[in-house]
Structure formats: C-alpha cells, structure tokens
Design a protein around this motif. Structure first.
Motif, PDB file in Angstrom:
ATOM      1  N   SER A 183       0.641  -1.189  -0.051  1.00  0.00           N
ATOM      2  CA  SER A 183      -0.144  -0.112  -0.013  1.00  0.00           C
ATOM      3  C   SER A 183       0.812   1.185  -0.229  1.00  0.00           C
ATOM      4  O   SER A 183       0.513   2.317  -0.614  1.00  0.00           O
ATOM      5  N   ARG A 186       2.354   1.796  -3.484  1.00  0.00           N
ATOM      6  CA  ARG A 186       1.306   2.307  -4.436  1.00  0.00           C
ATOM      7  C   ARG A 186       0.833   3.984  -4.016  1.00  0.00           C
ATOM      8  O   ARG A 186       1.087   4.655  -5.095  1.00  0.00           O
ATOM      9  N   LEU A 187       0.975   4.136  -2.824  1.00  0.00           N
ATOM     10  CA  LEU A 187       0.572   5.565  -2.609  1.00  0.00           C
ATOM     11  C   LEU A 187       1.702   6.480  -2.829  1.00  0.00           C
ATOM     12  O   LEU A 187       1.447   7.557  -3.600  1.00  0.00           O
ATOM     13  N   LEU A 190       1.611   6.998  -6.696  1.00  0.00           N
ATOM     14  CA  LEU A 190       0.538   7.952  -7.039  1.00  0.00           C
ATOM     15  C   LEU A 190       0.696   9.372  -6.707  1.00  0.00           C
ATOM     16  O   LEU A 190       0.428  10.060  -7.712  1.00  0.00           O
ATOM     17  N   ASP A 224     -10.566  12.806  -8.674  1.00  0.00           N
ATOM     18  CA  ASP A 224      -9.911  11.605  -9.253  1.00  0.00           C
ATOM     19  C   ASP A 224      -8.768  11.035  -8.508  1.00  0.00           C
ATOM     20  O   ASP A 224      -8.559   9.816  -8.134  1.00  0.00           O
ATOM     21  N   LEU A 225      -7.835  12.082  -8.097  1.00  0.00           N
ATOM     22  CA  LEU A 225      -6.879  11.630  -6.911  1.00  0.00           C
ATOM     23  C   LEU A 225      -7.437  10.896  -5.792  1.00  0.00           C
ATOM     24  O   LEU A 225      -6.814   9.973  -5.235  1.00  0.00           O
ATOM     25  N   GLY A 227      -9.910   9.511  -5.312  1.00  0.00           N
ATOM     26  CA  GLY A 227     -10.782   8.301  -5.626  1.00  0.00           C
ATOM     27  C   GLY A 227      -9.459   7.032  -5.737  1.00  0.00           C
ATOM     28  O   GLY A 227      -9.729   6.274  -4.972  1.00  0.00           O
ATOM     29  N   LYS A 228      -8.686   7.534  -6.315  1.00  0.00           N
ATOM     30  CA  LYS A 228      -7.315   6.569  -6.382  1.00  0.00           C
ATOM     31  C   LYS A 228      -6.787   6.260  -4.889  1.00  0.00           C
ATOM     32  O   LYS A 228      -6.372   5.092  -4.772  1.00  0.00           O
ATOM     33  N   VAL A 229      -6.706   7.351  -4.267  1.00  0.00           N
ATOM     34  CA  VAL A 229      -5.930   6.927  -2.933  1.00  0.00           C
ATOM     35  C   VAL A 229      -6.969   6.069  -2.025  1.00  0.00           C
ATOM     36  O   VAL A 229      -6.460   5.256  -1.475  1.00  0.00           O
ATOM     37  N   ALA A 231      -8.693   3.743  -2.975  1.00  0.00           N
ATOM     38  CA  ALA A 231      -8.786   2.392  -3.431  1.00  0.00           C
ATOM     39  C   ALA A 231      -7.724   1.435  -2.988  1.00  0.00           C
ATOM     40  O   ALA A 231      -7.537   0.290  -3.267  1.00  0.00           O
ATOM     41  N   ILE A 232      -6.430   2.536  -2.309  1.00  0.00           N
ATOM     42  CA  ILE A 232      -5.452   1.840  -1.762  1.00  0.00           C
ATOM     43  C   ILE A 232      -5.885   1.526  -0.324  1.00  0.00           C
ATOM     44  O   ILE A 232      -5.999   2.121   0.592  1.00  0.00           O
TER      45      ILE A 232
END
Length: 658
Positions: A183, A186-187, A190, A224-225, A227-229, A231-232
């Motif tokens: 995680s 990934r963060l 991102l 959008d950012l 939302g992507k955060v 999802a982690i």
C-alpha cells in the motif's frame, strides 16, 4: 518537714515505671521512623516508575499501578512532603513534579500506610498518582499545538498563512501488516514521492500510526486523485491546514516549507519539538522556527473506564492544562506583486535561474525568485556563480580609482594573450567597436580585452576593495542564507586577468550583483535586507543558520564595512558609463522602457566542461536599475546576457512600472 527515705519496694516500682516508659517511647519512635522509610521507598519507586519492590496491602496493586502509570508516560520526580502516624496507620503527603516536555505539572497526593504483621504496607489507590483519580480512570496527555505565526511581506501583506491541505498517508490501523508495504509503495507512486524511503517509514511505524507521504493543497487535490487514494488499502487523505504561500512556487526557496518534525530537528530542539509536531523544514520557516512555531500547550485528562472495548464510558476530565502561545509573525520586505511576477517569468526557464530585485534607497529585497530549474536550491541569494561581464562594473570602479576616467582610451583587440593564456571577446562582439576605445565604450560594449589590457594598473587588494564598495565579498548578518561573493587575491597573472571580467575565482550570487547595481544607483554601498522588525517585533535569534560558506551570512557575525566606501562622485561616473550600455551598447533592448533613465550591464561567464562542439557553456546575466528599483537576472546556461537574461529583465522592469 523531714523527708522520708524510699523503701526498697518503692524504689523498685519507680525504676520499673521509668523503664517501661522508656521502652514504650523507643517503640513509638521506631515505628515512626519505619513509616518514614516506607514512605521514602514508595516515593523512590514512583519516581523510577517501578513499584515491584513496594509492599502493598493487596496482591494486584503493582499491576493496577502499572496500568495507570503507563498512560501518563512522562518522567516524574516524587518526594515525601510529610508523614503523619496514628497508631497502625500513617498518612503520607507526596510532592509530584511531572515533566510534560516543556511544561512542569506540580501537584500533591496522599497515600496511606498500614502496619500489618509488623511491616508497613501501602494501601493502593489511583489517587496516589493524582488526588482526584478514581478507580478505572487512566491518564491522557495531549500536546496542544500552537498557532503558527505568519510570514508577512511589504506593508505587512500576508504571504504565508494557514491554507487548506490534504495530508495523504497510510493509516497502519486500517491495513493488514503484511499488506502495508505494498500500500505504501502504491501511494508513494501515485502522489509522486520516493517509494523506497516511504515504504521503510511505513514498515517501521507502530500499529496505530498514520504515516504521512505528502501534504497537498486542497485546491490541487482532484476528485480523481482522492478516488485513487481511497482504493489503496489503508491509504487516507486527512483535511488539515498548513502555512503556505499563495502558490507553490512563490519565493519557495526563500520562504521554505513546514511539515512533520524530523528526528534530527527533534533531537536538536532541546525538548521544544516532539514527534507529531510540525516544524519549519527549510528556508525562513526553518531558520525562524522557534518564534514562528510558538509554544505548544499541554492538557492532562482523566479518561473514564470504558464500558466495552473501543467505547468510552464518559467524557475526559481535565486535571492540568497550559494554553499554547501563538508564534510571532515574521516580517519581510518581499513585495507580493513583484515576487509573483519574478516567479512567473522564470516558470518556463529550464536551467537554474534567478531574479532578485532590491530597492536602492532602503536595501529592501522586493523579490528573490529561484526558477524551477534550480530544483529547490536557493539560486537567488545563496547561489555561487561566476558573474562574468556584469563584474566589469566593479573592475571599472577599480580602474577609476587607479587613475583612469570614463574617457580614458583602452585597447580593445579581438584577442589578448596574458602569460600564455589567450583571451577573446564574445562571439558576436561588434567589429566596429574594436581598436582604441574609451573605458566607457569598453563597458558599454563589454570588451573583454579592453578591460584585461588594464589589469596591470591594479595592485594588491584594489579589485577586492572596489568589489566591497559595491557590496561584493563582504559578509553581513542578514538573518537568512546569503552569499555575498568572493574576490580572492589572484594566484597568477592569468587569474588576475580573468578576474577583471568576472571569471577566474570571482564568484557572486544574483543578490550580490543586484546590490552592485543598487549601490551605483543610490550612490553609496547598499546592503540588502529581507527580514525586518527584529527589535520592533521582538524576534528572537534565528533558530538555525546556513552552512557558513565563505561569504555566507551566518547570523552570528557582525557586518563588516568596506575599507574604501563608494563615493558619490564615483557612483556618478559609473552611472554615466552604465547609461551608455543602454544607449549604444549591449543593453539597447531596454531603451523602450525610458524614461526614466535605465542603467545596465550584461554578462556571460564560461563554466564547466566543453560541449559537443568544443565550446564551454555560459552563464547568462543582466543587471539594471531604473528609478528606485535594481534588478539582477541570472540563467545558469544561456546564449548571452542580452539574449537570454535581457528579455526577462525587461519584462520585469515593465511590470514594475505598471
């Protein structure tokens, strides 16, 4: 009356009575002394935080104590104030002094000792630790952050104030330990931070820690950012506020940043900072962190017992509280409009770059911008670069002091050899300006050979003295990282010749070269200033200092006045020569800005290693002054001063007029 002698029976009875009283007295005092010893033993154990050697009246007392004491988790000094014995009981009054990290909580409590089986034992109650603490309650110690002072600009215009941000990070309590490293990686990818260090930080963090990766401005965090955060696993975005300038680029290298205090800063803070605090990490925010950060408060509460795991049975009760003290504002001379314009002009410049603007009448730095190509380095006030032909203003002053006049003839040839070293003019030097020309024309057209041909007229410290008179090479305590330049004695004739045209070992920052043109404009040596109000606003000594490089303002040494200050007559001669730069020389692009008159000087300086074509890259410079504004523009790699730095300087002066 005659006395009668005591009978043997009376004498024996009297002795027995006295002896009995003495024995009774000894037992009483012995018990009192033992109670005092037991009380002292208790106080020592509480001071050490380990009561395993203390005798209690109940078997589970030590365990109960440990459960409560660990929630205080701050060093305490505990001493016996008074012991009062009554029969087989003794009341003990204890003095507590708890170090809460900058604040000291002093209070008194009571403990009761009971004589059981010939030994004094402590009757355990939570109130031994705090007089109102009840069974089932624990401590909660919370630091209360102080409101950070703002950084203000010219006329106290707010520059750095609290602005909305989102802190992105991994909440270890919301992710399986085995999945936390993935995680974190990934963060980090991102949000654009280095993955490996962040993964290591998350892995080492405690099971309930929130490990911040980055704080972003709220208006720059898109849905959008977010939302992507989300999802982690374990990744979160927490709304907060941080001291920020109007834009990310605004005087960034000067103002600096604020973020979670590093271990290094905490270790150096003498207890002022603790884990979880925000602190200045760079620039003025770091240097003046002590007064900007203020003083944290503290709140000690009694937390009620929980009815169920994870549920609180009642509201915390305040036991001790100290309010935080807001940090003091830092006053600077930066002009918000001019600073923003400088930042905007450098936004598209790929190499390292800088714009510095100074008000000659006061020395106030109105703008100090380092472009994105500087990659966070403070090129504007702390950069160390060869100033090239802009330094000819200094050389011209040295030659005037050596007896030349602006009209004195010098030999401007295509090339000149000094001690085996060949010097030449820049590639597009106008051919019709060669030959015997005046010193004024040599400056106006930036003839290298014309200046180098006169280098033998200077002796000893002549060049360094002229530089000091124009603000170069002398240290000053400005309260921020500043490099004023260096003009060391030449090690050879060749080096002395190179020094005349701002090469050799001559170095300066854009701020120093802005001070040169500001000094010429004012008619006396101008010392730049950025931080103001030290006495008026009660600012403390800077809490950090720059690296102490030669010529760098360290905040610890007094300013040194030039040995031979600039005179009004010398400044007038230099102004006339620099007006010629705009009228007939390399700075004619500034003519449309007149009136009022503009004085200027362009410059290039070779540096580094030859490129594919065999030529060396060049720094591009231009300095100018108009009215009460002096400006230096620097681009690390450019075609020439007039072609690369010139348009930036022209646009800045034009904006300043409007």
């Amino acid at each position: 009356m005659t006395s009668r002698p005591l009978s043997s029976r009376h004498l024996v009875l009297s002795l027995l009575l006295v002896g009995g009283l003495l024995l009774t007295g000894c037992g009483f005092f012995d018990k009192g002394a033992d109670a005092r010893k037991a009380a002292e033993k208790l106080a020592t154990a509480l001071h050490k935080g380990d009561v395993s050697a203390v005798k209690f009246t109940s078997a589970g007392a030590a365990k109960s104590y440990a459960a409560v004491a660990k929630t205080l988790d701050h060093p305490a000094k505990v001493s016996v104030d008074q012991v009062t014995r009554s029969g087989d009981k003794a009341d003990v009054r204890l003095n507590w002094s708890v170090d809460l990290g900058g604040q000291t909580w002093k209070h008194q409590t009571h403990a009761r000792l009971l004589d059981q089986g010939g030994a004094w034992r402590v009757e355990w109650k939570p109130s031994i630790l705090e007089k109102s603490l009840a069974a089932g309650e624990t401590f909660q110690v919370a630091r209360v952050k102080a409101e950070r002072g703002n950084i203000l600009g010219r006329d106290d215009t707010p520059l750095v104030i609290p602005r909305d941000v989102i802190r992105f990070g991994i909440d270890r309590s919301q992710v399986d330990p085995a999945a936390a490293p993935d995680s974190a990686r990934r963060l980090a990818t991102l949000v654009g931070v280095s993955p490996d260090p962040y993964v290591a930080a998350v892995t080492k963090a405690g099971p309930k820690a929130f490990v911040q990766a980055i704080a972003m401005r709220r208006d720059g965090s898109t849905s959008d950012l977010l939302g992507k955060v989300g999802a982690i696993p374990g990744a979160r975005g927490i709304a907060d506020q941080l001291p920020l300038a109007p834009t990310k680029a605004f005087a960034a290298a000067i103002l600096g940043t604020v973020g979670p205090a590093t271990k290094e800063l905490i270790d150096k803070s003498d207890g002022r900072l603790r884990a979880g605090d925000d602190a200045g990490l760079s620039g003025l925010q770091l240097r003046y962190d002590a007064q900007l950060g203020g003083t944290s408060g503290v709140k000690v509460s009694a937390v009620p017992a929980t009815a169920k795991a994870g549920e609180q049975a009642g509201e915390p009760r305040t036991l001790y509280e100290v309010d935080p003290v807001r940090g003091q504002d830092l006053h600077t001379t930066l002009d918000p409009r001019l600073q923003q314009k400088a930042d905007d002009l450098l936004a598209g410049v790929a190499p390292a770059s800088a714009v510095v603007a100074i008000q000659p009448s006061t020395g106030a730095i109105l703008a100090a911008a380092s472009g994105p190509g500087s990659k966070g380095y403070n090129s504007a006030t702390f950069g160390r670069y060869a100033p090239g032909s802009t330094f000819k203003v200094v050389s011209a002053l040295a030659l005037l002091r050596a007896g030349l006049t602006p009209a004195s003839p010098v030999s401007c040839t295509p090339t000149l050899v000094v001690d085996g070293k060949k010097f030449k003019n820049y590639s597009d030097y106008p051919a019709d300006r060669l030959g015997r020309i005046s010193l004024r024309d040599a400056l106006a057209n930036s003839c290298n050979t014309g200046f180098i041909s006169q280098h033998t007229k200077l002796q000893g410290s002549d060049l360094a003295d002229a530089a000091a008179a124009l603000g170069v090479g002398i240290d000053h305590d400005l309260g921020f990282p500043a490099f004023f330049g260096q003009v060391p004695p030449p090690a050879s004739e060749t080096e002395g010749a190179a020094d005349m045209i701002g090469q050799g070992k001559v170095l300066a920052s854009p701020m120093a070269m802005a001070a040169v043109v500001a000094s010429v404009a004012k008619g006396e040596t101008v010392t730049p200033k950025l931080v103001t109000g030290t006495a008026e606003h009660g600012l403390a000594t800077p809490s950090a200092s720059p690296s102490g490089s030669p010529g760098a303002s360290t905040g610890s040494s007094p300013s040194v006045a030039p040995a031979h200050p600039l005179t009004a007559a010398e400044a007038e001669q230099l102004r006339g020569m620099m007006r010629a730069v705009v009228a007939v020389g390399s700075g004619t692009l500034l003519q449309p800005l007149q009136p009022p008159a503009v004085i200027a000087k362009t410059g290039t300086a070779e540096y580094g290693s030859p490129g594919p074509g065999g030529s060396l890259p060049t720094h591009a410079w231009m300095i100018a002054a108009q009215g009460d504004l002096a400006v230096a523009v620097f681009v690390d790699t450019g075609e020439s001063g007039s072609h690369t730095a010139g348009p930036i300087l022209k646009a800045f002066l034009q904006a300043a007029k409007g």
